[in-house]
Write an enzyme that holds these catalytic residues in place. Sequence first.
Site, PDB file in Angstrom:
ATOM      1  N   PRO A 135       0.736  -1.312   0.159  1.00  9.46           N
ATOM      2  CG  PRO A 135      -0.999  -1.645   1.514  1.00  9.46           C
ATOM      3  CD  PRO A 135       0.414  -2.216   1.042  1.00  9.46           C
ATOM      4  CG  ASP A 247      16.882  -5.757 -16.378  1.00 12.92           C
ATOM      5  OD1 ASP A 247      16.562  -4.768 -15.961  1.00 12.92           O
ATOM      6  OD2 ASP A 247      18.212  -6.145 -16.348  1.00 12.92           O
ATOM      7  NE  ARG A 275     -18.274   7.706 -40.852  1.00 13.73           N
ATOM      8  CZ  ARG A 275     -19.292   7.891 -40.537  1.00 13.73           C
ATOM      9  NH1 ARG A 275     -20.240   6.858 -40.913  1.00 13.73           N
ATOM     10  NH2 ARG A 275     -19.981   9.031 -39.753  1.00 13.73           N
ATOM     11  CD  GLU A 370       6.707  -6.111 -13.637  1.00 14.27           C
ATOM     12  OE1 GLU A 370       7.511  -5.905 -13.481  1.00 14.27           O
ATOM     13  OE2 GLU A 370       5.466  -6.945 -13.262  1.00 14.27           O
ATOM     14  CB  THR A 372       5.320   4.803 -13.025  1.00  9.58           C
ATOM     15  OG1 THR A 372       6.632   5.651 -12.571  1.00  9.58           O
ATOM     16  CG2 THR A 372       4.352   4.408 -12.040  1.00  9.58           C
ATOM     17  CB  SER A 373       5.941   6.730 -17.994  1.00  6.52           C
ATOM     18  OG  SER A 373       5.300   5.904 -18.806  1.00  6.52           O
TER      19      SER A 373
END
Length: 386
Positions: A135, A247, A275, A370, A372-373
């Site tokens: 958490p 990795d 379309r 895994e 964040t950016s």
Amino acid sequence: MRAIRDGLELGAEQREFVELAREFARREIRPRAREVDDADHVSPLDLWSRAAKLGLTSFMLPAEHGGGGVSSLVTQALVTEELCHGDIGIGNLLTSNGFFAGPVEALGTPEQRERWLAPLCTEDPPLTALAVTEPGVGSDAASLTTRAERDGSGYVLTGQKTWISNAPYARWIVVFATVDPALGSRGVTAFVVERGTPGLRIGRALPKMGQRAIVSAEVFLDGVRVEADQRLGEEGLGFYGLMRTFDASRILIAAACTGLSRAALDAAVDYAKQREQFGKPIIQHQAVAFRLADMAARTDASHLLAMRAARLYDQGDPATEEASIAKLTASENAMWCTWAALQTHGGWGYSREFLLEKWMRDAKLEEIEEGTSDIQRLIISRSLAR
């Protein structure tokens, strides 16, 4: 379906695995995508069983334990890309035992690898889980608070994990805990905990924005006793096993994101050809055509960066920076490509009649999990500073 030209020369066995994944994704996965999303927090265990019988849940596991023996991360990435072209949530579910297997392979003894990997290579394998996030601890894995305290010949685990994929179904969970918080990363140690162990409790399924094929839940450890032979590696080596797993997993996430971007591009191109507005197909309008061109460029870049990182990994070369570059680029490209596909579909993209809105929700997770950016940019920038 648009193919990406990457110059890779695949062997017969590699082509066979990739084609098997492509056909399973087309025939079994894509038709179930909406149904699984609507179910919210119920994993499609029937699909898991059918994939297992074909070897798609264990192709990445060692042959000596009954797996497919595909140790090449390039091949694993190609298979993952095809499965996730069908649906990224279901595709990630089908390959999820590979994440459990990573630290077992990296840190386990031969006896431990046989004990926990061989059952995953049968035609009726259990689901497994990897428990790192807490958490109050996400990206900073060295700051884990779950404790592993020595108790005679074993350990007692106490703490709480959250957002643990497959937790409601997992037979075994690799739990990362610290033997001494003062040691930081040098205290992190990995243990395999079996479902039903006294003190282990799985919380409620957590409602998610997307990728609902994988059910996530909290895991509570209240005085869970494990024996010494359930510890993977020596005390303090868990962080090494985790980083090595990261990795590989970040490269596979990049491949999964590429599969999703390809799906979005295929859908957008098909729709734009059919379309018509202002007397011609919208693909002939420059605004739409250029957006499709950008989608193609981003999708190819994601694939090629994942392949570069996978080749380096397979060669045994350091690949942490390249894995982060691949994961960062591919996840953000998937988010953009799903937006672009939805935009191309206009009002229909916003409806649940098509999968575009689902794919856009699915894509967001990959910019978070895994690492964040922001974490990927931190890893890359630190590498540049060195």
